[in-house]
Design a protein around this motif. Structure first.
Motif, PDB file in Angstrom:
ATOM      1  N   TYR A 288     -19.021  57.921 -31.421  1.00  0.00           N
ATOM      2  CA  TYR A 288     -20.243  57.186 -32.209  1.00  0.00           C
ATOM      3  C   TYR A 288     -21.309  58.188 -31.985  1.00  0.00           C
ATOM      4  CZ  TYR A 288     -17.744  53.320 -32.950  1.00  0.00           C
ATOM      5  OH  TYR A 288     -16.579  52.294 -33.410  1.00  0.00           O
TER       6      TYR A 288
ATOM      7  N   TYR B  47     -10.481  55.365 -29.555  1.00  0.00           N
ATOM      8  CA  TYR B  47     -11.347  55.805 -28.385  1.00  0.00           C
ATOM      9  C   TYR B  47     -11.224  54.704 -27.344  1.00  0.00           C
ATOM     10  CZ  TYR B  47     -14.654  52.362 -30.294  1.00  0.00           C
ATOM     11  OH  TYR B  47     -15.034  51.474 -30.938  1.00  0.00           O
TER      12      TYR B  47
ATOM     13  N   ARG C 179      -8.952  51.469 -28.041  1.00  0.00           N
ATOM     14  CA  ARG C 179      -9.132  50.878 -29.448  1.00  0.00           C
ATOM     15  C   ARG C 179      -8.665  51.733 -30.536  1.00  0.00           C
ATOM     16  NH1 ARG C 179     -13.479  47.484 -32.204  1.00  0.00           N
ATOM     17  NH2 ARG C 179     -11.305  46.664 -32.261  1.00  0.00           N
TER      18      ARG C 179
ATOM     19  N   HIS D 238     -10.932  53.019 -36.409  1.00  0.00           N
ATOM     20  CA  HIS D 238     -11.429  51.782 -37.256  1.00  0.00           C
ATOM     21  C   HIS D 238     -12.760  52.145 -38.075  1.00  0.00           C
ATOM     22  CE1 HIS D 238     -12.749  50.869 -33.124  1.00  0.00           C
ATOM     23  NE2 HIS D 238     -13.851  50.768 -33.703  1.00  0.00           N
TER      24      HIS D 238
ATOM     25  N   TYR E  24     -16.205  50.024 -39.562  1.00  0.00           N
ATOM     26  CA  TYR E  24     -16.868  48.939 -39.628  1.00  0.00           C
ATOM     27  C   TYR E  24     -17.613  48.595 -40.968  1.00  0.00           C
ATOM     28  CZ  TYR E  24     -16.456  48.441 -34.567  1.00  0.00           C
ATOM     29  OH  TYR E  24     -16.086  48.666 -33.141  1.00  0.00           O
TER      30      TYR E  24
END
Ligand SMILES: [Fe+2]
Length: 179
Positions: A40, A73, A94, A97, A99
């Motif tokens: 991120y 990640y 995870r 994805h 969001y």
């Protein structure tokens, strides 16, 4: 939202509608995700805001988000949660994805995320967030016209999803009180 960020172009198209199937115009789609390395923006050196954007559904409820394919990640493993997970057989990853937080006057807001079918760790998500209804095909397309009205010089990915919003009512919502 992906300006200048390396990765495979991804176009997410779809429709925002209500429970009756009516298109919801002017809904705001707040979109964010990790990059092609699973990071991120807050994990990347610098103050640049990246891979975050707001889109508005058109009059017919449709939308087109232009981004890049994210990567899955590991959750941070240097704290108490990491220590706990490391003592189990549970994966600490995870799956990839994107969001979405979708808001519209008169509708309950919806926060969710979409997963790419075939992504690594899809069914061993450390947050148990995967639902089959949220797994979508990221179809590979050749260079050429894209849903955004432009063209891509490189292969790109196409995903499609319809978001359904629940209308607000003036009636009080049920509570656990008195049960
Ligand atoms: Fe995430």
């Amino acid at each position: 939202m992906a300006d200048g960020v390396d990765g495979t172009p991804l176009y997410v198209t779809g429709l925002v509608r209500d429970l009756s199937g009516r298109p919801v115009a002017a809904a705001v789609l707040d979109v964010w995700q990790a990059d092609a390395d699973g990071l991120y923006d807050s994990q990347v050196v610098g103050d640049e805001v990246r891979l975050r954007g707001k889109y508005t559904s058109r009059a017919d409820g449709t939308f087109c988000v232009q981004t890049i394919a994210p990567l899955g990640y590991s959750i941070p493993m240097d704290g108490p949660v990491g220590e706990l997970i490391s003592r189990t057989d549970i994966s600490h990853y995870r799956p990839a994805h994107v969001y979405f937080l979708i808001t519209s006057p008169g509708q309950h807001s919806l926060t969710t995320h979409l997963f790419a079918r075939g992504a690594a760790y899809l069914y061993s998500d450390v947050l148990f967030g995967t639902r089959s209804e949220l797994v979508v095909d990221f179809d590979r397309r050749p260079p050429g016209p894209t849903p955004g009205g432009g063209t891509s010089d490189v292969p790109w990915l196409s995903a499609h999803y319809d978001f359904v919003l629940q209308p607000r009512t003036d009636r009080p919502q049920p509570t656990d009180e008195g049960r």
